[in-house]
Design a protein around this motif. Structure first.
Motif, short mmCIF file in Angstrom:
data_model
loop_
_atom_site.label_atom_id
_atom_site.label_comp_id
_atom_site.label_asym_id
_atom_site.label_seq_id
_atom_site.Cartn_x
_atom_site.Cartn_y
_atom_site.Cartn_z
N PHE A 172 12.95 47.42 -3.41
CA PHE A 172 13.57 46.98 -2.16
C PHE A 172 12.79 45.80 -1.58
N LEU A 173 11.48 45.94 -1.56
CA LEU A 173 10.65 44.85 -1.05
C LEU A 173 10.84 43.57 -1.87
N CYS A 174 10.92 43.69 -3.16
CA CYS A 174 11.02 42.50 -4.01
C CYS A 174 12.36 41.79 -3.84
N PRO A 204 8.52 43.42 -9.49
CA PRO A 204 7.86 43.14 -10.76
C PRO A 204 6.44 42.61 -10.55
N VAL A 205 5.52 43.14 -11.34
CA VAL A 205 4.16 42.63 -11.34
C VAL A 205 4.07 41.61 -12.47
N CYS A 206 4.12 40.35 -12.10
CA CYS A 206 4.13 39.29 -13.10
C CYS A 206 3.89 37.95 -12.41
N GLU A 207 3.75 36.93 -13.21
CA GLU A 207 3.63 35.57 -12.70
C GLU A 207 4.99 34.91 -12.86
N LYS A 208 5.65 34.64 -11.74
CA LYS A 208 6.92 33.95 -11.77
C LYS A 208 7.14 33.24 -10.45
N GLU A 209 8.06 32.32 -10.43
CA GLU A 209 8.38 31.59 -9.21
C GLU A 209 9.72 32.05 -8.68
N GLY A 210 9.79 32.23 -7.36
CA GLY A 210 11.05 32.51 -6.72
C GLY A 210 11.58 33.91 -6.96
N GLY A 211 12.81 34.13 -6.53
CA GLY A 211 13.46 35.42 -6.63
C GLY A 211 14.76 35.38 -5.85
N PRO A 212 15.36 36.52 -5.61
CA PRO A 212 14.88 37.85 -6.01
C PRO A 212 15.14 38.15 -7.48
N GLY A 260 5.22 44.16 -15.18
CA GLY A 260 4.48 45.38 -14.97
C GLY A 260 4.98 46.17 -13.77
N THR A 261 4.63 47.46 -13.76
CA THR A 261 4.97 48.37 -12.67
C THR A 261 3.70 49.03 -12.17
N ALA A 262 3.57 49.14 -10.86
CA ALA A 262 2.48 49.90 -10.26
C ALA A 262 3.08 50.84 -9.22
N LEU A 263 2.31 51.83 -8.80
CA LEU A 263 2.77 52.81 -7.82
C LEU A 263 1.67 53.02 -6.79
#
Length: 269
Positions: A172-174, A204-212, A260-263
């Protein structure tokens, strides 16, 4: 969806395409009077008037209305493996009468899991009316007794009232513009009951630009919530094997792999 439209009020049935909701709150599938007429316990759908969206974009309704199948795009196709794993390790509903919230619920797979875990009330909230209809259809289709404990709320997360013992924030946050992150954190702090738990799937835990989806990290999420008095009581970075978030439309990271995923589990004072 046609089966659920038949349960709408006459005023709503006159506008099947636009889904123009009346200003008053409407409870569509609630109460013991209706349940005996249904083949399975029904989720309750509460339609709130949609405020101007300061957070999630109206494009979410456009995507849902265009058609999102199970396991397609951001739909996981079933309960989150991240949530299921966390609930297997600990009991988050140790006493009767506890309430849980799932913002950005989609088809409400996770709301049902929380009801089955032991929460007596689970509010599954989504800003997209078509997603809310899909949630009710999915809950009815399961035939699960616990579906009767799920109430689907259609409206803006930032306008939700009440207090909750448990909140599950999964992707939801992302989905929010970065400028909304401080409001996201403040709203969660407002909604959590004393001693409540906020469980955040960091993805997502990653290096990327922009979103969602906009890239996230555990330090970023902690920096938003800890200044408000919420304390991180459990951090799994990365998530355990087999518990990574896997959306239907997998989003490649910088090296072409699934992000990646974290909790993180936060506790309210």
């Amino acid at each position: 969806l046609s089966a659920h439209r038949s349960l709408l009020s006459p005023r709503l049935r006159r506008h099947p395409g636009s889904m123009r909701f009346p200003a008053r709150r409407l409870l569509l599938l609630a109460g013991p009077r209706l349940r005996p007429q249904l083949p399975a316990p029904a989720a309750r759908l509460a339609v709130r008037p949609l405020a101007a969206q300061a957070g999630p974009s109206p494009s979410w309704e456009e995507m849902w209305a265009a058609g999102i199948a199970k396991g397609q795009v951001f739909d996981v196709g079933g309960a989150s493996k991240t949530l299921v794993g966390a609930l297997a390790r600990a009991n988050f509903a140790p006493r009767p009468g506890m309430a849980a919230l799932v913002p950005g619920c989609g088809r409400a797979y996770d709301a049902l899991v929380l009801a089955e875990h032991g929460f007596d009330t689970v509010v599954a909230a989504d800003v997209a009316p078509t997603a809310c209809e899909a949630a009710c259809a999915e809950l009815k289709e399961t035939g699960a007794a616990a579906a009767a404990k799920v109430r689907v709320e259609c409206g803006d997360f930032f306008e939700l009232p009440g207090k909750y013992d448990f909140i599950w924030d999964c992707t939801f946050l992302c989905a929010l513009e970065p400028s909304m992150r401080s409001r996201w954190a403040a709203k969660h702090a407002e909604l959590l009951a004393e001693g409540g738990r906020l469980m955040v799937c960091v993805f997502p835990v990653c290096e990327k630009e922009g979103g969602p989806p906009y890239p996230l990290s555990v330090p970023l999420v902690r920096s938003l919530l800890e200044p408000l008095g919420l304390s991180a009581v459990e951090v799994l970075d990365p998530a355990p094997p087999g518990e990574a978030h896997t959306p239907g439309g997998q989003i490649p990271g910088a090296e072409g792999t699934l992000p990646g995923t974290a909790l993180v589990v936060f506790a309210a004072p």
